[in-house]
Write a protein that holds these residues in place. Structure first.
Motif, PDB file in Angstrom:
ATOM      1  N   LEU A   1       0.878  -1.165  -0.169  1.00 47.45           N
ATOM      2  CA  LEU A   1       0.008  -0.034   0.039  1.00 47.45           C
ATOM      3  C   LEU A   1       0.785   1.179  -0.119  1.00 47.45           C
ATOM      4  CD1 LEU A   1      -2.782  -0.609   2.718  1.00 47.45           C
ATOM      5  CD2 LEU A   1      -2.865  -0.551   0.321  1.00 47.45           C
ATOM      6  N   LYS A   2       0.591   2.302  -0.872  1.00 46.84           N
ATOM      7  CA  LYS A   2       1.243   3.535  -0.806  1.00 46.84           C
ATOM      8  C   LYS A   2       0.427   4.396   0.213  1.00 46.84           C
ATOM      9  CE  LYS A   2       4.125   4.529  -4.518  1.00 46.84           C
ATOM     10  NZ  LYS A   2       5.379   4.629  -3.816  1.00 46.84           N
ATOM     11  N   ILE A   3       1.058   4.853   1.251  1.00 47.11           N
ATOM     12  CA  ILE A   3       0.616   5.465   2.223  1.00 47.11           C
ATOM     13  C   ILE A   3       1.645   7.038   2.429  1.00 47.11           C
ATOM     14  CG2 ILE A   3      -0.105   6.052   4.758  1.00 47.11           C
ATOM     15  CD1 ILE A   3      -0.838   3.022   4.818  1.00 47.11           C
ATOM     16  N   ASN A   4       0.999   8.144   2.299  1.00 49.91           N
ATOM     17  CA  ASN A   4       1.664   9.412   2.300  1.00 49.91           C
ATOM     18  C   ASN A   4       3.031   9.461   1.430  1.00 49.91           C
ATOM     19  OD1 ASN A   4      -0.248  10.328   3.699  1.00 49.91           O
ATOM     20  ND2 ASN A   4       0.756   9.534   5.783  1.00 49.91           N
ATOM     21  N   GLY A   5       2.847   8.535   0.431  1.00 49.22           N
ATOM     22  CA  GLY A   5       4.281   8.625  -0.582  1.00 49.22           C
ATOM     23  C   GLY A   5       5.365   7.412  -0.067  1.00 49.22           C
ATOM     24  N   GLN A   6       4.862   6.678   0.843  1.00 52.25           N
ATOM     25  CA  GLN A   6       5.850   5.815   1.448  1.00 52.25           C
ATOM     26  C   GLN A   6       4.949   4.508   1.199  1.00 52.25           C
ATOM     27  OE1 GLN A   6       6.507   6.740   5.585  1.00 52.25           O
ATOM     28  NE2 GLN A   6       8.272   7.660   5.041  1.00 52.25           N
ATOM     29  N   ASN A   7       5.922   3.329   0.658  1.00 59.52           N
ATOM     30  CA  ASN A   7       5.473   1.973   0.500  1.00 59.52           C
ATOM     31  C   ASN A   7       5.436   1.284   1.896  1.00 59.52           C
ATOM     32  OD1 ASN A   7       5.499   2.288  -2.254  1.00 59.52           O
ATOM     33  ND2 ASN A   7       7.728   1.243  -2.303  1.00 59.52           N
ATOM     34  N   ARG A   8       4.187   0.767   2.330  1.00 59.08           N
ATOM     35  CA  ARG A   8       3.842  -0.055   3.266  1.00 59.08           C
ATOM     36  C   ARG A   8       3.343  -1.478   2.939  1.00 59.08           C
ATOM     37  NH1 ARG A   8       6.040   2.925   7.741  1.00 59.08           N
ATOM     38  NH2 ARG A   8       5.654   4.863   7.387  1.00 59.08           N
ATOM     39  N   ARG A   9       3.658  -2.423   4.021  1.00 61.69           N
ATOM     40  CA  ARG A   9       3.195  -3.743   3.516  1.00 61.69           C
ATOM     41  C   ARG A   9       2.320  -4.258   4.568  1.00 61.69           C
ATOM     42  NH1 ARG A   9       5.226  -5.477  -0.959  1.00 61.69           N
ATOM     43  NH2 ARG A   9       7.223  -4.601  -1.555  1.00 61.69           N
ATOM     44  N   CYS A  10       1.225  -4.607   4.177  1.00 62.95           N
ATOM     45  CA  CYS A  10       0.310  -5.156   5.094  1.00 62.95           C
ATOM     46  C   CYS A  10       0.478  -6.541   5.290  1.00 62.95           C
ATOM     47  CB  CYS A  10      -1.370  -5.180   4.467  1.00 62.95           C
ATOM     48  SG  CYS A  10      -2.003  -3.500   4.376  1.00 62.95           S
ATOM     49  N   ASP A  11       0.481  -7.257   6.337  1.00 62.28           N
ATOM     50  CA  ASP A  11       0.829  -8.810   6.478  1.00 62.28           C
ATOM     51  C   ASP A  11       0.026  -9.458   5.468  1.00 62.28           C
ATOM     52  OD1 ASP A  11       2.924  -8.557   8.259  1.00 62.28           O
ATOM     53  OD2 ASP A  11       1.611  -8.204   9.927  1.00 62.28           O
ATOM     54  N   VAL A  12      -1.462  -9.430   5.901  1.00 59.73           N
ATOM     55  CA  VAL A  12      -2.360 -10.189   4.879  1.00 59.73           C
ATOM     56  C   VAL A  12      -3.492  -9.231   4.539  1.00 59.73           C
ATOM     57  CG1 VAL A  12      -3.836 -12.398   4.828  1.00 59.73           C
ATOM     58  CG2 VAL A  12      -1.664 -12.385   6.125  1.00 59.73           C
ATOM     59  N   VAL A  13      -3.899  -9.328   3.292  1.00 62.06           N
ATOM     60  CA  VAL A  13      -5.138  -8.676   2.900  1.00 62.06           C
ATOM     61  C   VAL A  13      -5.847  -9.722   2.106  1.00 62.06           C
ATOM     62  CG1 VAL A  13      -6.035  -7.060   1.442  1.00 62.06           C
ATOM     63  CG2 VAL A  13      -3.754  -6.514   2.512  1.00 62.06           C
ATOM     64  N   VAL A  14      -7.182  -9.891   2.508  1.00 58.11           N
ATOM     65  CA  VAL A  14      -8.197 -10.584   1.605  1.00 58.11           C
ATOM     66  C   VAL A  14      -9.063  -9.790   0.743  1.00 58.11           C
ATOM     67  CG1 VAL A  14     -10.050 -12.346   1.892  1.00 58.11           C
ATOM     68  CG2 VAL A  14      -8.200 -12.393   3.525  1.00 58.11           C
ATOM     69  N   THR A  15      -9.282  -9.860  -0.139  1.00 57.87           N
ATOM     70  CA  THR A  15      -9.868  -9.223  -1.104  1.00 57.87           C
ATOM     71  C   THR A  15     -11.109  -9.766  -1.729  1.00 57.87           C
ATOM     72  OG1 THR A  15      -8.735  -9.832  -3.146  1.00 57.87           O
ATOM     73  CG2 THR A  15      -7.819  -8.039  -2.250  1.00 57.87           C
ATOM     74  N   ASP A  16     -12.249  -8.919  -2.124  1.00 54.67           N
ATOM     75  CA  ASP A  16     -13.136  -9.373  -2.883  1.00 54.67           C
ATOM     76  C   ASP A  16     -13.035  -9.777  -4.145  1.00 54.67           C
ATOM     77  OD1 ASP A  16     -13.271  -7.053  -4.210  1.00 54.67           O
ATOM     78  OD2 ASP A  16     -14.936  -6.039  -3.384  1.00 54.67           O
ATOM     79  N   SER A  17     -14.050 -10.179  -5.053  1.00 52.54           N
ATOM     80  CA  SER A  17     -13.725 -10.429  -6.445  1.00 52.54           C
ATOM     81  C   SER A  17     -13.523  -9.465  -7.199  1.00 52.54           C
ATOM     82  CB  SER A  17     -15.230 -11.204  -6.855  1.00 52.54           C
ATOM     83  OG  SER A  17     -16.121 -10.541  -6.917  1.00 52.54           O
ATOM     84  N   PHE A  18     -13.710  -8.327  -6.858  1.00 49.90           N
ATOM     85  CA  PHE A  18     -13.157  -7.372  -7.625  1.00 49.90           C
ATOM     86  C   PHE A  18     -11.675  -6.824  -7.552  1.00 49.90           C
ATOM     87  CE2 PHE A  18     -17.846  -6.704  -7.439  1.00 49.90           C
ATOM     88  CZ  PHE A  18     -18.026  -6.988  -8.953  1.00 49.90           C
TER      89      PHE A  18
END
Length: 145
Positions: free
Chosen positions: A66-83
């Motif tokens: 994820l880009k937050i305030n111009g910085q790259n951040r990494r979420c441990d786990v993300v579950v997405t929907d079909s989109f």
């Protein structure tokens, strides 16, 4: 190598040892990762989602960027929907790390940036699961995922 039993169902992890270091096979990222206490928790969470909650593997992302305030951040786990939209953000900590306000604040930007519906903080022993209906105003703790 000795990691504690977690407050999650058992996971069939593929472990290996090379040069006195332990590795674990990540079924999502399809590669060997250095086995740290946090990775121990993360891999159990991933197996829980896929094998116990029947989450399609293609909707589970590990180390999601994820880009937050111009910085790259990494979420441990993300579950997405079909989109491909984030529905659940998971922050994994080592078993000895307390899940406190500091941990929540550290990752609260993930919720706001991704607009995920749910957030789960876990150290494998304790779990805090919240519905993020209005992240700026209200968080409701849920009894289980």
């Amino acid at each position: 190598m000795s990691y504690p039993a977690l407050n999650l169902p058992p996971a069939q992890l593929k472990l290996s040892k090379e040069n006195e270091q332990f590795f674990v096979w990540c079924i999502v990222r399809r590669k060997k990762l250095l086995l740290t206490p946090e990775e121990w928790v993360r891999q159990h969470v991933i197996h829980y989602l896929i094998h116990y909650k029947n989450t399609p593997i293609e909707r589970v992302n590990s180390e999601h960027l994820l880009k937050i305030n111009g910085q790259n951040r990494r979420c441990d786990v993300v579950v997405t929907d079909s989109f491909g939209n984030a529905k659940l953000i998971i922050e994994c900590k080592a078993p000895e790390i307390n899940l406190d306000e500091k941990v929540f604040l550290q990752t609260s930007n993930y919720i706001q940036k991704s607009k995920a519906s749910f957030f789960w903080m876990t150290n494998g022993m304790n779990h805090v699961i919240v519905e993020c209906s209005k992240p700026d105003v209200y968080l409701e703790e849920l009894p289980e995922l």
